[in-house]
Write a protein that holds these residues in place. Sequence first.
Motif, PDB file in Angstrom:
ATOM      1  N   THR A 133       0.825  -1.202   0.000  1.00 48.54           N
ATOM      2  CA  THR A 133       0.000   0.000   0.000  1.00 48.54           C
ATOM      3  C   THR A 133       0.861   1.254   0.000  1.00 48.54           C
ATOM      4  O   THR A 133       2.055   1.209   0.295  1.00 48.54           O
ATOM      5  N   GLU A 136       0.850   4.973   1.838  1.00 45.17           N
ATOM      6  CA  GLU A 136       0.299   5.870   2.841  1.00 45.17           C
ATOM      7  C   GLU A 136       1.466   6.591   3.488  1.00 45.17           C
ATOM      8  O   GLU A 136       2.207   6.015   4.290  1.00 45.17           O
ATOM      9  N   THR A 165      -6.128   5.540   6.271  1.00 44.61           N
ATOM     10  CA  THR A 165      -6.591   4.863   5.063  1.00 44.61           C
ATOM     11  C   THR A 165      -5.369   4.451   4.239  1.00 44.61           C
ATOM     12  O   THR A 165      -4.269   4.999   4.416  1.00 44.61           O
ATOM     13  N   SER A 206      -3.950   3.254   0.228  1.00 42.13           N
ATOM     14  CA  SER A 206      -4.138   3.114  -1.226  1.00 42.13           C
ATOM     15  C   SER A 206      -3.514   1.793  -1.665  1.00 42.13           C
ATOM     16  O   SER A 206      -2.319   1.571  -1.440  1.00 42.13           O
ATOM     17  N   TYR A 235      -1.987  -1.457  -3.773  1.00 43.79           N
ATOM     18  CA  TYR A 235      -1.259  -1.908  -4.953  1.00 43.79           C
ATOM     19  C   TYR A 235      -1.498  -3.403  -5.118  1.00 43.79           C
ATOM     20  O   TYR A 235      -1.550  -4.141  -4.126  1.00 43.79           O
ATOM     21  N   LEU A 256      -3.785   0.988  -7.571  1.00 47.72           N
ATOM     22  CA  LEU A 256      -3.709   2.447  -7.616  1.00 47.72           C
ATOM     23  C   LEU A 256      -3.244   2.885  -9.002  1.00 47.72           C
ATOM     24  O   LEU A 256      -2.315   2.318  -9.571  1.00 47.72           O
ATOM     25  N   ASN A 307      -7.742   5.591 -10.666  1.00 46.10           N
ATOM     26  CA  ASN A 307      -8.247   4.894  -9.488  1.00 46.10           C
ATOM     27  C   ASN A 307      -7.503   5.365  -8.244  1.00 46.10           C
ATOM     28  O   ASN A 307      -6.342   5.025  -8.037  1.00 46.10           O
ATOM     29  N   ARG A 308      -8.172   6.139  -7.420  1.00 48.63           N
ATOM     30  CA  ARG A 308      -7.571   6.634  -6.185  1.00 48.63           C
ATOM     31  C   ARG A 308      -8.310   6.082  -4.961  1.00 48.63           C
ATOM     32  O   ARG A 308      -8.356   6.701  -3.912  1.00 48.63           O
ATOM     33  N   GLU A 329      -9.302   3.964  -1.641  1.00 48.58           N
ATOM     34  CA  GLU A 329      -8.555   3.698  -0.414  1.00 48.58           C
ATOM     35  C   GLU A 329      -9.317   2.702   0.449  1.00 48.58           C
ATOM     36  O   GLU A 329     -10.541   2.577   0.368  1.00 48.58           O
TER      37      GLU A 329
END
Length: 405
Positions: free
Chosen positions: A252, A254, A261, A263, A265, A294, A298-299, A301
């Motif tokens: 992810t 962050e 939260t 994001s 991968y 991501l 596409n964002r 979370e």
Amino acid sequence: MEEKSTGQEGLTRRNYIRYGGTALGAGMLAGCTSDSSGSDETTTAAETTTEAATETSAETETQTTEADSSYSVTMEPMGEVTFDSVPESWAAYDGGYADMAVALGVGDGLTGVGGAGRYYTYVYDELPGVSVDREQIEAYPEVRTKEEFYELDNDVHLYDPNMLINWFDWDQADVDEIAENVAPFVGNLVFRRSDGWHDYRYYTLYEAFEKVAQVFQREDRYEAFEAFHDEFIAEIQAELPPADERPNVFLTFEGTTEPETFSPYRLNDKGTSKKQWNDLGVTDALSGTDIENLSTTNRGELDYENLLEIDPDVILVRGHERKTPEEFRDTVLAYMEDHPVGGELAAVQNGRVYRGGYLFQGPIHNLFLTERAAKQLYPDVFGDVTGDAELFDRQRVADIVNGEF
């Protein structure tokens, strides 16, 4: 902004081959013009013709040498790019391509980076005789505008031009202008494979590295690096536990020290930023879900409740590469341990939350990141990630960079 001359005296290296025939023809015509009346004038004309022919011959030889030294590199999305001499100065958008050039021993030609904040040069401190000019990087840390491209006046730009179009509001005319008036682009956005606009071929890390080696005519160093890399990965993989004993991981992004939260991968994306995780044979904790990687569009979370449903064995958090392992544990992991929901995650309870590696990695970066990841995932085999055990020979890598192999 300095304008490029379009006259014969101002021919660039790129235009010299293109316009060589025209320049040569004009020289031959000038050398043949004379007045044949009178013996003295005839002698003078003959001498002039001989001198002109000699000069023309020299010009022809020089231009033939220039043409003979030209070479081409083919890479999507640019197609075939021709060079009439080996580039000396260069800029790269990301740390991955910059690291490729450093690995080839041409780091002294670096003039700037498109995103210096994610170019991690501290790894070079462990390689004797390998370095980059950090002051130059700090002077030009975000080379993204046409004005900067003109100012730096490089011989090649290691950028995917479509990235400039889709991320920084360039258009094709801007790309063509810089390629024609300054220097060509050679590059392909390879760190992830989830952007819809990237509808052309992707390259693996070493496929892209080989293209950069062709640009700088350093194929010998590329081949030495590839052999070293293959040997290193084979040795690591030979020590891995059976597949059913390997952890699943959640990768992810962050960047805060108090994450709320994350994001996601996906490891099946196979971008170069996931290379070490795929080489180490781990399973994607998001496998079987409809959660997407991501990307530019596409964002999405995930929160702690979402993560608890997945409950991965290992959590890999990107955005903290300038922290030591201890600093990461004292901030990010400590916060997650104290979180009312985050503290219930198995990875948090077992202390298996780690830094997730670079977004942009080149061949040197990848060796260090693979070593670190092996320790993160399999400490019983390769040692603790905070330990000093070295899994590859630093001196051998430095020797390849410096051409001593």
